[in-house]
Write an enzyme that holds these catalytic residues in place. Structure first.
Site, PDB file in Angstrom:
ATOM      1  N   ASP A 240      -5.890  95.060 -31.778  1.00 51.54           N
ATOM      2  CA  ASP A 240      -4.583  94.949 -32.428  1.00 51.54           C
ATOM      3  C   ASP A 240      -3.915  96.318 -32.337  1.00 51.54           C
ATOM      4  O   ASP A 240      -4.415  97.222 -31.651  1.00 51.54           O
ATOM      5  CB  ASP A 240      -4.720  94.407 -33.863  1.00 51.54           C
ATOM      6  CG  ASP A 240      -5.348  95.399 -34.828  1.00 51.54           C
ATOM      7  OD1 ASP A 240      -5.784  96.484 -34.397  1.00 51.54           O
ATOM      8  OD2 ASP A 240      -5.412  95.080 -36.035  1.00 51.54           O
ATOM      9  N   HIS A 241      -2.778  96.463 -33.041  1.00 48.30           N
ATOM     10  CA  HIS A 241      -2.018  97.720 -32.941  1.00 48.30           C
ATOM     11  C   HIS A 241      -2.854  98.928 -33.378  1.00 48.30           C
ATOM     12  O   HIS A 241      -2.733 100.008 -32.820  1.00 48.30           O
ATOM     13  CB  HIS A 241      -0.735  97.629 -33.773  1.00 48.30           C
ATOM     14  CG  HIS A 241      -0.945  97.039 -35.133  1.00 48.30           C
ATOM     15  ND1 HIS A 241      -1.148  95.679 -35.332  1.00 48.30           N
ATOM     16  CD2 HIS A 241      -1.037  97.613 -36.351  1.00 48.30           C
ATOM     17  CE1 HIS A 241      -1.335  95.451 -36.608  1.00 48.30           C
ATOM     18  NE2 HIS A 241      -1.275  96.602 -37.263  1.00 48.30           N
TER      19      HIS A 241
ATOM     20  N   CYS B 236     -10.138  96.828 -33.859  1.00 43.41           N
ATOM     21  CA  CYS B 236      -9.034  96.851 -34.819  1.00 43.41           C
ATOM     22  C   CYS B 236      -9.216  98.113 -35.659  1.00 43.41           C
ATOM     23  O   CYS B 236      -9.917  99.040 -35.238  1.00 43.41           O
ATOM     24  CB  CYS B 236      -8.965  95.569 -35.641  1.00 43.41           C
ATOM     25  SG  CYS B 236     -10.401  95.231 -36.685  1.00 43.41           S
ATOM     26  N   GLY B 237      -8.587  98.189 -36.813  1.00 41.82           N
ATOM     27  CA  GLY B 237      -8.686  99.402 -37.611  1.00 41.82           C
ATOM     28  C   GLY B 237     -10.104  99.679 -38.073  1.00 41.82           C
ATOM     29  O   GLY B 237     -10.643 100.765 -37.888  1.00 41.82           O
ATOM     30  N   THR B 238     -10.717  98.671 -38.662  1.00 45.45           N
ATOM     31  CA  THR B 238     -12.089  98.808 -39.164  1.00 45.45           C
ATOM     32  C   THR B 238     -13.124  98.130 -38.277  1.00 45.45           C
ATOM     33  O   THR B 238     -14.321  98.382 -38.432  1.00 45.45           O
ATOM     34  CB  THR B 238     -12.214  98.151 -40.552  1.00 45.45           C
ATOM     35  OG1 THR B 238     -11.859  96.769 -40.404  1.00 45.45           O
ATOM     36  CG2 THR B 238     -11.310  98.827 -41.575  1.00 45.45           C
ATOM     37  N   GLY B 239     -12.693  97.208 -37.439  1.00 49.67           N
ATOM     38  CA  GLY B 239     -13.610  96.356 -36.684  1.00 49.67           C
ATOM     39  C   GLY B 239     -14.048  95.137 -37.482  1.00 49.67           C
ATOM     40  O   GLY B 239     -14.623  94.198 -36.929  1.00 49.67           O
ATOM     41  N   ILE B 240     -13.755  95.147 -38.758  1.00 49.77           N
ATOM     42  CA  ILE B 240     -14.254  94.075 -39.633  1.00 49.77           C
ATOM     43  C   ILE B 240     -13.463  92.778 -39.443  1.00 49.77           C
ATOM     44  O   ILE B 240     -14.040  91.699 -39.303  1.00 49.77           O
ATOM     45  CB  ILE B 240     -14.228  94.512 -41.108  1.00 49.77           C
ATOM     46  CG1 ILE B 240     -15.193  95.687 -41.321  1.00 49.77           C
ATOM     47  CG2 ILE B 240     -14.615  93.354 -42.029  1.00 49.77           C
ATOM     48  CD1 ILE B 240     -15.095  96.312 -42.714  1.00 49.77           C
ATOM     49  N   GLY B 241     -12.140  92.888 -39.440  1.00 48.13           N
ATOM     50  CA  GLY B 241     -11.323  91.678 -39.260  1.00 48.13           C
ATOM     51  C   GLY B 241     -11.649  90.993 -37.949  1.00 48.13           C
ATOM     52  O   GLY B 241     -11.813  89.760 -37.898  1.00 48.13           O
ATOM     53  N   MET B 242     -11.774  91.779 -36.902  1.00 46.62           N
ATOM     54  CA  MET B 242     -12.103  91.216 -35.587  1.00 46.62           C
ATOM     55  C   MET B 242     -13.464  90.519 -35.636  1.00 46.62           C
ATOM     56  O   MET B 242     -13.632  89.429 -35.069  1.00 46.62           O
ATOM     57  CB  MET B 242     -12.135  92.317 -34.528  1.00 46.62           C
ATOM     58  CG  MET B 242     -10.776  92.785 -34.081  1.00 46.62           C
ATOM     59  SD  MET B 242      -9.876  91.518 -33.164  1.00 46.62           S
ATOM     60  CE  MET B 242      -8.605  92.550 -32.381  1.00 46.62           C
TER      61      MET B 242
ATOM     62  N   HIS C 164     -32.101  91.998 -30.056  1.00 49.09           N
ATOM     63  CA  HIS C 164     -32.604  90.962 -30.965  1.00 49.09           C
ATOM     64  C   HIS C 164     -31.603  89.842 -31.258  1.00 49.09           C
ATOM     65  O   HIS C 164     -32.022  88.707 -31.491  1.00 49.09           O
ATOM     66  CB  HIS C 164     -33.015  91.603 -32.309  1.00 49.09           C
ATOM     67  CG  HIS C 164     -34.273  92.418 -32.205  1.00 49.09           C
ATOM     68  ND1 HIS C 164     -34.904  92.964 -33.294  1.00 49.09           N
ATOM     69  CD2 HIS C 164     -35.031  92.770 -31.126  1.00 49.09           C
ATOM     70  CE1 HIS C 164     -35.988  93.624 -32.907  1.00 49.09           C
ATOM     71  NE2 HIS C 164     -36.087  93.531 -31.593  1.00 49.09           N
TER      72      HIS C 164
ATOM     73  N   ARG D 200     -39.460  85.609 -29.305  1.00 49.73           N
ATOM     74  CA  ARG D 200     -39.304  85.117 -30.678  1.00 49.73           C
ATOM     75  C   ARG D 200     -37.841  85.223 -31.158  1.00 49.73           C
ATOM     76  O   ARG D 200     -37.427  84.483 -32.041  1.00 49.73           O
ATOM     77  CB  ARG D 200     -40.227  85.877 -31.629  1.00 49.73           C
ATOM     78  CG  ARG D 200     -39.864  87.328 -31.852  1.00 49.73           C
ATOM     79  CD  ARG D 200     -40.919  88.041 -32.704  1.00 49.73           C
ATOM     80  NE  ARG D 200     -40.516  89.368 -33.099  1.00 49.73           N
ATOM     81  CZ  ARG D 200     -40.552  90.449 -32.309  1.00 49.73           C
ATOM     82  NH1 ARG D 200     -40.965  90.331 -31.056  1.00 49.73           N
ATOM     83  NH2 ARG D 200     -40.173  91.634 -32.752  1.00 49.73           N
ATOM     84  N   HIS D 201     -37.102  86.108 -30.528  1.00 53.11           N
ATOM     85  CA  HIS D 201     -35.708  86.267 -30.945  1.00 53.11           C
ATOM     86  C   HIS D 201     -34.853  85.085 -30.490  1.00 53.11           C
ATOM     87  O   HIS D 201     -33.853  84.764 -31.131  1.00 53.11           O
ATOM     88  CB  HIS D 201     -35.140  87.586 -30.425  1.00 53.11           C
ATOM     89  CG  HIS D 201     -35.926  88.762 -30.913  1.00 53.11           C
ATOM     90  ND1 HIS D 201     -35.957  89.118 -32.237  1.00 53.11           N
ATOM     91  CD2 HIS D 201     -36.758  89.610 -30.262  1.00 53.11           C
ATOM     92  CE1 HIS D 201     -36.758  90.162 -32.386  1.00 53.11           C
ATOM     93  NE2 HIS D 201     -37.266  90.476 -31.208  1.00 53.11           N
TER      94      HIS D 201
HETATM   95  C1  RB5 Z   1      -4.311  96.536 -39.488  1.00 52.65           C
HETATM   96  O1  RB5 Z   1      -3.590  97.348 -40.359  1.00 52.65           O
HETATM   97  C2  RB5 Z   1      -5.738  96.357 -39.998  1.00 52.65           C
HETATM   98  O2  RB5 Z   1      -5.746  95.553 -41.118  1.00 52.65           O
HETATM   99  C3  RB5 Z   1      -6.609  95.772 -38.912  1.00 52.65           C
HETATM  100  O3  RB5 Z   1      -6.561  96.587 -37.786  1.00 52.65           O
HETATM  101  C4  RB5 Z   1      -8.087  95.619 -39.219  1.00 52.65           C
HETATM  102  O4  RB5 Z   1      -8.621  96.825 -39.680  1.00 52.65           O
HETATM  103  C5  RB5 Z   1      -8.504  94.472 -40.009  1.00 52.65           C
HETATM  104  O5  RB5 Z   1      -9.701  94.253 -40.257  1.00 52.65           O
END
Ligand code: RB5
Length: 144
Positions: free
Chosen positions: A7-8, A63-69, A96, A130-131
């Site tokens: 993303d941006h 993305c910013g944190t990688g978490i949303g993705m 694994h 096993r994995h």
């Molecule tokens: C965008 O501002 C941010 O929310 C996105 O990049 C990401 O970090 C979401 O998990």
């Protein structure tokens, strides 16, 4: 071929990785974005579709944190997406978990570390054995 998307917030890191890793011989299919503000679940979907269709073996999502993705990618059947920010986890999620998508946070890790982690992810093979049974159990979870 590796599908890559961002993303941006992840755009600059995506461009850096494409340039740095292309020089080392890796080939990318760039699924966007091109720096414009966008919604990360749509990019996750585009990258994962490339893997599901067999066009690409693996994917990288930023993305910013990688978490949303990673949350978005893991909603898609057949996708095992891992948030990667250290070398040990990156290595073992291939050995694994047979992860087929790596997610990184451009606001969390520096570009040099991201390049190193991407190379670990792309060069480490699944151990199987096993994995594989555990991957099969994950697949059962998806199907039930
Ligand atoms: C965008 O501002 C941010 O929310 C996105 O990049 C990401 O970090 C979401 O998990």
């Amino acid at each position: 071929m590796i599908a890559i998307g961002c993303d941006h917030a992840g755009y600059k890191l995506k461009e850096f990785l494409i340039n740095a890793l292309s020089e080392k011989g890796y080939e990318f299919k760039d699924m966007g974005c091109n720096g414009e503000r966008c919604d990360y679940p749509n990019i996750a979907e585009s990258v994962c579709k490339e893997i599901k269709s067999g066009n690409c073996d693996k994917g990288i999502l930023i993305c910013g944190t990688g978490i949303g993705m990673s949350i978005a990618a893991n909603k898609i059947k057949g996708i095992r997406a891992s948030l990667c920010s250290d070398s040990y986890s990156t290595k073992y999620t291939r050995l694994h978990n047979d992860a087929n998508v790596m997610c990184m946070g451009a606001r969390v890790i520096a570009s040099g570390l991201a390049e190193e982690l991407a190379e670990i992810f792309l060069t480490t093979n699944f151990e199987g054995g096993r994995h594989q049974q555990r991957i099969d159990l994950i697949t059962n979870l998806e199907n039930n």
